[in-house]
Design a protein around this motif. Structure first.
Motif, PDB file in Angstrom:
ATOM      1  N   ASP A  78       5.036   0.145  30.813  1.00  0.00           N
ATOM      2  CA  ASP A  78       5.225  -0.490  30.659  1.00  0.00           C
ATOM      3  C   ASP A  78       5.807  -1.223  28.630  1.00  0.00           C
ATOM      4  O   ASP A  78       5.284  -0.873  27.644  1.00  0.00           O
ATOM      5  N   ILE A  79       7.349  -1.691  28.640  1.00  0.00           N
ATOM      6  CA  ILE A  79       7.392  -2.297  27.667  1.00  0.00           C
ATOM      7  C   ILE A  79       6.964  -2.679  26.997  1.00  0.00           C
ATOM      8  O   ILE A  79       6.956  -2.977  25.318  1.00  0.00           O
ATOM      9  N   ASP A  80       6.881  -3.952  27.732  1.00  0.00           N
ATOM     10  CA  ASP A  80       6.099  -5.538  26.985  1.00  0.00           C
ATOM     11  C   ASP A  80       4.150  -4.872  26.423  1.00  0.00           C
ATOM     12  O   ASP A  80       3.280  -5.516  26.191  1.00  0.00           O
ATOM     13  N   THR A  81       4.245  -3.068  26.411  1.00  0.00           N
ATOM     14  CA  THR A  81       2.324  -2.335  26.329  1.00  0.00           C
ATOM     15  C   THR A  81       1.504  -2.692  25.493  1.00  0.00           C
ATOM     16  O   THR A  81       0.704  -2.927  25.048  1.00  0.00           O
ATOM     17  N   ILE A  82       3.015  -2.908  24.058  1.00  0.00           N
ATOM     18  CA  ILE A  82       2.203  -3.058  22.606  1.00  0.00           C
ATOM     19  C   ILE A  82       1.572  -4.596  22.268  1.00  0.00           C
ATOM     20  O   ILE A  82       1.240  -4.956  21.689  1.00  0.00           O
ATOM     21  N   GLU A  83       2.325  -5.601  23.112  1.00  0.00           N
ATOM     22  CA  GLU A  83       1.924  -6.967  22.937  1.00  0.00           C
ATOM     23  C   GLU A  83       0.225  -6.503  23.668  1.00  0.00           C
ATOM     24  O   GLU A  83      -0.562  -7.847  23.563  1.00  0.00           O
ATOM     25  N   ASN A  84       0.498  -6.591  25.497  1.00  0.00           N
ATOM     26  CA  ASN A  84      -0.473  -6.063  26.520  1.00  0.00           C
ATOM     27  C   ASN A  84      -1.294  -5.629  25.844  1.00  0.00           C
ATOM     28  O   ASN A  84      -2.943  -5.605  26.790  1.00  0.00           O
ATOM     29  N   GLY A  85      -1.132  -4.486  25.457  1.00  0.00           N
ATOM     30  CA  GLY A  85      -2.258  -3.289  25.257  1.00  0.00           C
ATOM     31  C   GLY A  85      -2.645  -3.036  26.063  1.00  0.00           C
ATOM     32  O   GLY A  85      -1.612  -2.523  27.203  1.00  0.00           O
ATOM     33  N   GLY A  86      -2.711  -1.378  25.592  1.00  0.00           N
ATOM     34  CA  GLY A  86      -2.324  -0.148  26.571  1.00  0.00           C
ATOM     35  C   GLY A  86      -2.480   0.772  26.110  1.00  0.00           C
ATOM     36  O   GLY A  86      -1.928   0.873  24.404  1.00  0.00           O
ATOM     37  N   LEU A  87      -1.958   2.594  26.232  1.00  0.00           N
ATOM     38  CA  LEU A  87      -1.746   3.950  26.120  1.00  0.00           C
ATOM     39  C   LEU A  87      -0.421   3.230  26.769  1.00  0.00           C
ATOM     40  O   LEU A  87       0.866   2.876  27.206  1.00  0.00           O
ATOM     41  N   PHE A  88       0.999   3.836  25.563  1.00  0.00           N
ATOM     42  CA  PHE A  88       2.330   4.180  24.695  1.00  0.00           C
ATOM     43  C   PHE A  88       2.523   4.967  24.320  1.00  0.00           C
ATOM     44  O   PHE A  88       1.885   5.228  23.722  1.00  0.00           O
ATOM     45  N   ALA A  89       4.230   5.091  24.064  1.00  0.00           N
ATOM     46  CA  ALA A  89       4.959   6.424  22.939  1.00  0.00           C
ATOM     47  C   ALA A  89       5.831   5.164  22.814  1.00  0.00           C
ATOM     48  O   ALA A  89       5.938   4.201  23.203  1.00  0.00           O
ATOM     49  N   GLY A  90       5.969   5.659  21.176  1.00  0.00           N
ATOM     50  CA  GLY A  90       6.078   4.371  20.261  1.00  0.00           C
ATOM     51  C   GLY A  90       7.059   4.667  19.650  1.00  0.00           C
ATOM     52  O   GLY A  90       6.823   6.454  18.748  1.00  0.00           O
ATOM     53  N   LEU A  91       8.090   4.561  18.231  1.00  0.00           N
ATOM     54  CA  LEU A  91       9.043   4.691  17.420  1.00  0.00           C
ATOM     55  C   LEU A  91       8.126   4.329  16.385  1.00  0.00           C
ATOM     56  O   LEU A  91       7.603   2.708  16.346  1.00  0.00           O
ATOM     57  N   THR A  92       8.066   5.085  15.141  1.00  0.00           N
ATOM     58  CA  THR A  92       7.660   4.134  13.810  1.00  0.00           C
ATOM     59  C   THR A  92       8.898   4.210  12.675  1.00  0.00           C
ATOM     60  O   THR A  92       9.693   5.190  13.382  1.00  0.00           O
ATOM     61  N   PRO A  93       9.200   3.668  11.636  1.00  0.00           N
ATOM     62  CA  PRO A  93       8.189   1.676  11.519  1.00  0.00           C
ATOM     63  C   PRO A  93       8.840   1.382  12.177  1.00  0.00           C
ATOM     64  O   PRO A  93       8.617  -0.266  12.285  1.00  0.00           O
ATOM     65  N   ASP A  94       9.800   1.468  13.237  1.00  0.00           N
ATOM     66  CA  ASP A  94      10.371  -0.265  13.786  1.00  0.00           C
ATOM     67  C   ASP A  94       9.043  -0.626  14.998  1.00  0.00           C
ATOM     68  O   ASP A  94       9.641  -1.681  15.499  1.00  0.00           O
ATOM     69  N   ASN A  95       7.853  -0.145  15.798  1.00  0.00           N
ATOM     70  CA  ASN A  95       7.584  -0.415  16.089  1.00  0.00           C
ATOM     71  C   ASN A  95       8.180  -0.957  18.058  1.00  0.00           C
ATOM     72  O   ASN A  95       7.345  -2.366  18.411  1.00  0.00           O
ATOM     73  N   LEU A  96       8.491  -0.011  17.920  1.00  0.00           N
ATOM     74  CA  LEU A  96       9.067  -0.431  20.072  1.00  0.00           C
ATOM     75  C   LEU A  96       8.402   0.852  20.687  1.00  0.00           C
ATOM     76  O   LEU A  96       8.111   2.113  20.643  1.00  0.00           O
ATOM     77  N   VAL A  97       8.324   0.253  22.000  1.00  0.00           N
ATOM     78  CA  VAL A  97       7.614   0.882  22.384  1.00  0.00           C
ATOM     79  C   VAL A  97       9.377   1.527  23.048  1.00  0.00           C
ATOM     80  O   VAL A  97       9.775   1.171  23.611  1.00  0.00           O
ATOM     81  N   ILE A  98       9.092   3.219  23.519  1.00  0.00           N
ATOM     82  CA  ILE A  98      10.032   3.659  23.881  1.00  0.00           C
ATOM     83  C   ILE A  98       9.554   4.281  25.788  1.00  0.00           C
ATOM     84  O   ILE A  98       8.162   5.033  26.079  1.00  0.00           O
ATOM     85  N   GLY A 100      10.693   6.100  29.606  1.00  0.00           N
ATOM     86  CA  GLY A 100      11.446   6.351  30.767  1.00  0.00           C
ATOM     87  C   GLY A 100      12.793   7.757  29.900  1.00  0.00           C
ATOM     88  O   GLY A 100      12.307   8.470  29.008  1.00  0.00           O
ATOM     89  N   HIS A 101      14.094   6.929  30.809  1.00  0.00           N
ATOM     90  CA  HIS A 101      14.929   8.283  29.871  1.00  0.00           C
ATOM     91  C   HIS A 101      15.091   7.897  28.777  1.00  0.00           C
ATOM     92  O   HIS A 101      14.582   9.132  27.911  1.00  0.00           O
ATOM     93  N   ASP A 102      14.764   6.710  27.531  1.00  0.00           N
ATOM     94  CA  ASP A 102      14.944   7.646  26.282  1.00  0.00           C
ATOM     95  C   ASP A 102      13.001   7.690  25.800  1.00  0.00           C
ATOM     96  O   ASP A 102      13.818   8.689  24.523  1.00  0.00           O
ATOM     97  N   LEU A 103      12.280   7.589  26.690  1.00  0.00           N
ATOM     98  CA  LEU A 103      11.443   8.797  25.515  1.00  0.00           C
ATOM     99  C   LEU A 103      11.640  10.486  26.175  1.00  0.00           C
ATOM    100  O   LEU A 103      11.498  11.090  25.181  1.00  0.00           O
ATOM    101  N   ASP A 104      11.984  10.773  27.122  1.00  0.00           N
ATOM    102  CA  ASP A 104      12.435  11.674  27.282  1.00  0.00           C
ATOM    103  C   ASP A 104      13.181  12.249  25.938  1.00  0.00           C
ATOM    104  O   ASP A 104      13.486  13.512  25.809  1.00  0.00           O
ATOM    105  N   VAL A 105      14.950  11.596  26.196  1.00  0.00           N
ATOM    106  CA  VAL A 105      15.627  11.389  24.860  1.00  0.00           C
ATOM    107  C   VAL A 105      15.103  12.325  23.912  1.00  0.00           C
ATOM    108  O   VAL A 105      15.820  13.019  23.397  1.00  0.00           O
ATOM    109  N   ARG A 106      14.034  11.341  23.158  1.00  0.00           N
ATOM    110  CA  ARG A 106      13.223  11.101  21.537  1.00  0.00           C
ATOM    111  C   ARG A 106      12.184  12.936  21.859  1.00  0.00           C
ATOM    112  O   ARG A 106      12.400  12.817  20.604  1.00  0.00           O
TER     113      ARG A 106
END
Length: 119
Positions: A78-98, A100-106
């Motif tokens: 979930d995109i809200d994982t960074i606030e709610n806690g849990g496992l996620f993939a993210g972009l730094t230094p932006d602190n964005l959770v990515i 679905g398709h965005d994660l595939d592309v990156r």
């Protein structure tokens, strides 16, 4: 796949396709199919697809399926994982959770930059 067993999957694929499409596996017909060199085609496939090769391919497929399952966990975060806690993939230094398709592309972009994925 175990390091000691390297195989040419393209060669195995060609041999399997030729065997499946061209060979009659009834040795009672040897005289009829020997002229077409089909027995040699079948023998080539059987040599390439020995039990050790098949077992290695099964192990590799199982490992790849497990890796795919792991990736799906990140892909479906979930995109809200960074606030709610849990496992996620993210972009730094932006602190964005990515996800679905965005994660595939990156992920594809990183793989392209590296030239290949290393286990």
């Amino acid at each position: 796949m175990p390091e000691e067993m390297k195989m040419d999957l393209d060669e195995l694929q060609v041999a399997a396709a030729a065997s499946a499409n061209d060979v009659i596996r009834s040795h009672g017909w040897k005289g009829m199919i020997a002229d077409a060199d089909l027995l040699r085609t079948d023998e080539r496939y059987l040599l390439l697809a020995d039990p050790a090769t098949v077992l290695s391919l099964i192990a590799e497929v199982k490992a790849l399926r497990r890796d795919a399952e792991r990736y799906q966990v990140l892909r479906q975060a979930d995109i809200d994982t960074i606030e709610n806690g849990g496992l996620f993939a993210g972009l730094t230094p932006d602190n964005l959770v990515i996800n679905g398709h965005d994660l595939d592309v990156r992920t594809d972009e990183v793989i392209a930059l590296r030239g290949r994925v290393t286990p």
